[in-house]
Design an enzyme around this catalytic site. Structure first.
Site, PDB file in Angstrom:
ATOM      1  N   HIS A   1     -25.379  64.916  80.166  1.00  0.00           N
ATOM      2  CA  HIS A   1     -24.470  65.873  79.621  1.00  0.00           C
ATOM      3  C   HIS A   1     -22.771  65.634  79.883  1.00  0.00           C
ATOM      4  O   HIS A   1     -22.098  65.860  78.773  1.00  0.00           O
ATOM      5  CB  HIS A   1     -24.927  67.187  80.160  1.00  0.00           C
ATOM      6  CG  HIS A   1     -23.859  68.421  79.788  1.00  0.00           C
ATOM      7  ND1 HIS A   1     -23.626  68.895  78.609  1.00  0.00           N
ATOM      8  CD2 HIS A   1     -23.115  69.051  80.770  1.00  0.00           C
ATOM      9  CE1 HIS A   1     -22.967  69.749  78.636  1.00  0.00           C
ATOM     10  NE2 HIS A   1     -22.422  70.122  80.072  1.00  0.00           N
TER      11      HIS A   1
ATOM     12  N   HIS B   1     -17.261  67.565  85.889  1.00  0.00           N
ATOM     13  CA  HIS B   1     -17.165  69.169  85.590  1.00  0.00           C
ATOM     14  C   HIS B   1     -18.117  70.020  85.977  1.00  0.00           C
ATOM     15  O   HIS B   1     -18.202  71.240  86.579  1.00  0.00           O
ATOM     16  CB  HIS B   1     -16.792  69.511  84.226  1.00  0.00           C
ATOM     17  CG  HIS B   1     -17.889  69.526  83.283  1.00  0.00           C
ATOM     18  ND1 HIS B   1     -18.413  68.362  82.679  1.00  0.00           N
ATOM     19  CD2 HIS B   1     -18.817  70.523  83.081  1.00  0.00           C
ATOM     20  CE1 HIS B   1     -19.486  68.756  82.061  1.00  0.00           C
ATOM     21  NE2 HIS B   1     -19.743  69.885  82.125  1.00  0.00           N
TER      22      HIS B   1
ATOM     23  N   GLU C   1     -20.601  73.001  90.705  1.00  0.00           N
ATOM     24  CA  GLU C   1     -21.462  73.864  90.625  1.00  0.00           C
ATOM     25  C   GLU C   1     -22.994  73.621  90.652  1.00  0.00           C
ATOM     26  O   GLU C   1     -23.750  74.276  91.446  1.00  0.00           O
ATOM     27  CB  GLU C   1     -21.289  74.475  89.072  1.00  0.00           C
ATOM     28  CG  GLU C   1     -22.089  75.540  88.680  1.00  0.00           C
ATOM     29  CD  GLU C   1     -21.862  76.080  87.359  1.00  0.00           C
ATOM     30  OE1 GLU C   1     -22.466  76.960  86.939  1.00  0.00           O
ATOM     31  OE2 GLU C   1     -21.178  75.689  86.556  1.00  0.00           O
ATOM     32  N   ASP C   2     -23.386  72.265  90.522  1.00  0.00           N
ATOM     33  CA  ASP C   2     -24.638  72.015  90.304  1.00  0.00           C
ATOM     34  C   ASP C   2     -25.372  71.093  91.457  1.00  0.00           C
ATOM     35  O   ASP C   2     -26.273  70.642  91.396  1.00  0.00           O
ATOM     36  CB  ASP C   2     -25.163  71.480  89.039  1.00  0.00           C
ATOM     37  CG  ASP C   2     -24.936  72.502  87.928  1.00  0.00           C
ATOM     38  OD1 ASP C   2     -25.303  73.646  88.229  1.00  0.00           O
ATOM     39  OD2 ASP C   2     -24.643  71.951  86.853  1.00  0.00           O
TER      40      ASP C   2
ATOM     41  N   ASP D   1     -17.444  71.001  76.822  1.00  0.00           N
ATOM     42  CA  ASP D   1     -18.774  71.354  77.441  1.00  0.00           C
ATOM     43  C   ASP D   1     -19.512  72.235  76.541  1.00  0.00           C
ATOM     44  O   ASP D   1     -20.766  71.808  76.295  1.00  0.00           O
ATOM     45  CB  ASP D   1     -18.429  71.943  78.723  1.00  0.00           C
ATOM     46  CG  ASP D   1     -19.509  72.581  79.578  1.00  0.00           C
ATOM     47  OD1 ASP D   1     -20.527  71.862  79.584  1.00  0.00           O
ATOM     48  OD2 ASP D   1     -19.556  73.669  79.922  1.00  0.00           O
TER      49      ASP D   1
ATOM     50  N   ASP E   1     -13.722  76.402  45.439  1.00  0.00           N
ATOM     51  CA  ASP E   1     -13.396  75.458  46.292  1.00  0.00           C
ATOM     52  C   ASP E   1     -14.032  74.962  47.539  1.00  0.00           C
ATOM     53  O   ASP E   1     -13.896  75.166  48.739  1.00  0.00           O
ATOM     54  CB  ASP E   1     -11.922  76.007  46.879  1.00  0.00           C
ATOM     55  CG  ASP E   1     -11.907  77.124  47.331  1.00  0.00           C
ATOM     56  OD1 ASP E   1     -13.087  77.827  47.197  1.00  0.00           O
ATOM     57  OD2 ASP E   1     -10.999  77.812  47.937  1.00  0.00           O
TER      58      ASP E   1
END
Length: 717
Positions: free
Chosen positions: A48, A72, A76-77, A139, A260
């Site tokens: 990811h 990123h 957190e993880d 993300d 269109d």
């Protein structure tokens, strides 16, 4: 999943100066930290962040942002700390990763207040560095691409709805149209699967019927420009299903009526070539009226510049064409992300000018936070800005002001400056005096007429279209309301201090400010006026050793006064409507000057005025500390009117209502409302709300009505 060398090569392809060693370190660090973690799809978790970093390379972002994408989720993880990232990759990257982590921890749900508060935190986090938002958008885009792996339908729905409400509009507001369109379409697939499936099938049929139409039109456009020696690149594409769906809804037409569904982009070398290309198109093919937009001379707020036109083109097909330079195309593709690309190339000044409007929108949001706007107002303002088309207006000196469609001169005034909005009393549009609620059109020249004595009217809020105007109007209303409450609170405190034999002044009241944890005396008095703090408690705080406090409490515990009694009582000036600052009439009551009245203090609501004979007062018999002595304060020279209600029983005959209305007018009364609650063959009851001066005026009208032959009875209420 991108391999390590593939990711690095992507970055080096557009940024040869990138820190290759740092990219390699981040790739290895993230892989090691996420270890054996798995995603819902069963893939290794680290796939990811690698894909997120890959999306960021498509935006051609700087090395720090790519590394942030790789890392990123580590805080957190995993067991990674901010200090650990700072030690390994520097303070800038640590700050970016921490900012993305804060955004990831926000929980969006349907509860409005909570969602609004989280959106406030979201804006604060991203306002420090917009790259935080870019990483979060990448993300979210990868999470939406893999959303089908989540088993719970309700969770998929929630994520898709928040993407449609928050992330897709933000991507559009930042000029990142490709990401916005993909986020919208992925959300559409979850939120309205049947509608999308039907639309996709129909688009497939159209594609089969017109299998090579895009290629044929593209070739004809190229040939047309080549014949005029204009060097161009032409791209044709089918619009995304959600984009087609939204146009169908907005125009209330069927897919067959929508012409269109294909768009063509013409890329030229210079800005002058853009206008040459338009001339070539409009010379060869007729233009569809109302479908020409010049976003080069008047760019959108997100920095987007292009010329849009629709022509009856090759094969008599309606063809939507966007004409732009290569740089404009990069801005249209990457939006605010292109800012770093140009900055890193050395085009700092040009980059800053190109994207100043995009950053201005974010600055306005931060400015709202600094002015104390509530989280709900902030969310409302943001949605107003995210979901609107634009009109372009001018000041008398030629300054361009961009506003959302439906904006009025009040919005225009606040867009120029808050002070101009606050003091606006009128306007001229294209030299003519016009109402302030007039909706502005493209090209209008607007002149604002000002007065220093003016303050924003609360009624303006009903017809403004911008969050900035709405926020300023509400802020002014809150300030006015606070001053009215503070005035009421001062009357109550002064009355209490005088009953206790103590002088009152701001210097004395300052003793109580800290005791009640208030900012200043005004805030303290406003809370007293609203009923949050009792006047006797302020007295105790200012004079802790006072001996007459019990006498003061007794004097304030329910004794009702009239104008003939002592003047050392709370004076409340009431007007004809049902509320005035922190003072309001009890529901269903219509007291008039001349009636004996009493005030009931309710925390959070202020003082409610009741007639002394009101049956509703019985509920407060056990709470005498809430009873407030009040008096009418009406100047006979002022023609102030108050509402009164009377009920008549009238004989059902021709001309009865006309006779009653005529009499009331002759007696200088005014009918505010009229209804017939009960009606039969012979008689009907007539309920009338009247505007009168006082009890004496009402009594004279009632006595005169009783004299009419068709009136059987007249009672008050």
């Amino acid at each position: 999943m991108l391999r390590q060398y593939e990711l690095v090569d992507r970055v080096l392809a557009y940024d040869p100066q990138a820190d290759e060693a740092a990219l390699n370190r981040a790739y290895v660090f993230g892989t090691r930290k996420h270890g054996t973690q798995k995603r819902a799809s069963g893939d290794p978790y680290f796939s990811h962040p690698i894909e997120v970093a890959g999306i960021l390379t498509e935006m051609r972002l700087d090395t720090a942002t790519i590394i942030t994408g790789l890392l990123h989720d580590t805080i957190e993880d995993t067991d990674t700390t901010v200090s650990e990232i700072e030690e390994g990759f520097g303070k800038e990257i640590a700050s970016l990763v921490d900012g993305v982590t804060k955004l990831s921890k926000l929980e969006w749900d349907s509860e409005h207040a909570k969602q609004a508060e989280n959106f406030r935190k979201f804006l604060l986090a991203m306002s420090s560095d917009i790259r935080v938002l870019l990483v979060k958008l990448a993300d979210r885009l990868h999470n939406m691409r893999t959303l089908h792996f989540i088993k719970k339908p309700e969770k998929r729905q929630r994520i898709a709805q928040e993407t449609m409400d928050i992330y897709a509009p933000l991507a559009g507001r930042m000029g990142m149209q490709e990401i916005r369109e993909e986020l919208e379409d992925l959300s559409f697939q979850v939120l309205q699967p049947e509608a999308r499936e039907t639309l996709v099938k129909r688009l497939d049929q159209i594609r089969e019927e017109r299998s090579d139409i895009v290629d044929r039109i593209t070739d004809m456009l190229r040939e047309t420009f080549a014949a005029q020696d204009i060097e161009v690149q032409v791209y044709g594409r089918e619009k995304k299903p959600y984009s087609v769906w939204r146009k169908m809804e907005r125009r209330s037409i069927s897919l067959e009526q929508l012409s269109d569904i294909y768009g063509f982009r013409v890329i030229v070398d210079t800005e002058a070539d853009c206008y040459k290309a338009v001339g070539v198109l409009h010379t060869k093919w007729p233009m569809v009226p109302g479908r020409f937009k010049d976003y080069i001379s008047t760019p959108k707020n997100n920095g987007y510049r292009s010329i849009h036109t629709t022509i009856i083109g090759p094969e008599r097909k309606r063809v939507e064409v966007q004409i732009r330079t290569r740089k404009m195309h990069e801005v249209a593709e990457y939006g605010i992300a292109a800012h770093w690309f140009y900055k890193d190339r050395g085009d700092q000044a040009e980059s800053s000018a190109e994207f100043s409007n995009t950053f201005k929108w974010l600055r306005h949001l931060v400015e709202m936070l600094e002015h104390g706007s509530t989280a709900e107002e902030l969310l409302e303002h943001s949605k107003l800005q995210l979901f609107t088309d634009q009109v372009f207006c001018f000041t008398p000196k030629g300054m361009l002001i961009t506003l959302p469609r439906g904006a009025t001169p009040i919005d225009f005034a606040y867009a120029v400056h808050t002070d101009i909005g606050d003091t606006c009393v009128g306007c001229k549009i294209n030299g003519r005096h016009m109402p302030l609620r007039t909706q502005l059109k493209n090209g209008d020249e607007v002149e604002i007429i000002r007065s220093k004595a003016q303050t924003p009217s609360p009624t303006w809020e009903s017809f403004v279209a911008t969050g900035k105007a709405r926020s300023a109007i509400r802020r002014a209303a809150r300030l006015t309301h606070q001053m009215e409450l503070a005035h009421l609170g001062r009357l109550m405190v002064t009355s209490m201090f005088e009953l206790a034999g103590k002088n009152v002044s701001d210097s004395v009241l300052e003793r109580a400010v800290g005791r009640f944890n208030k900012k200043d005396v005004t805030e303290l008095l406003a809370d007293v006026g609203e009923g949050g703090i009792a006047a006797q408690d302020v007295l105790k705080a200012a004079y802790p050793r006072i001996r007459k406090i019990k006498d003061a409490e007794k004097a304030n515990s329910g004794r009702v006064v009239t104008s003939s009694e002592s003047s050392d009582k709370l004076m409340v000036k009431l007007d004809r409507r049902l509320s005035h600052g922190g003072v309001r009439y009890a529901e269903g009551t219509f007291p008039l000057p001349g009636d004996r009245i009493v005030g009931i203090l309710t925390p959070g609501m202020g003082v409610t005025i009741y007639p002394i004979d009101s049956e509703q007062l019985a509920q407060f018999d056990g709470e005498l500390e809430r009873w407030i002595d009040v008096q009418w304060d009406v100047n006979e020279e002022d023609d102030v009117r108050f509402l009164a209600r009377i009920t008549l029983t009238v004989r059902n005959e021709v001309g009865a209502l006309g006779a009653i209305a005529t009499l009331i007018a002759d007696y200088d009364g005014n009918i505010d409302a009229l209804s017939t609650p009960q009606r039969d063959r012979d008689f009907y009851s007539l309920q009338i709300d009247l505007e009168v001066r006082d009890l004496k005026h009402l009594t004279s009208i009632m006595n005169a009505l009783r004299g009419l032959s068709m009136v059987n009875s007249v009672i008050r209420g």
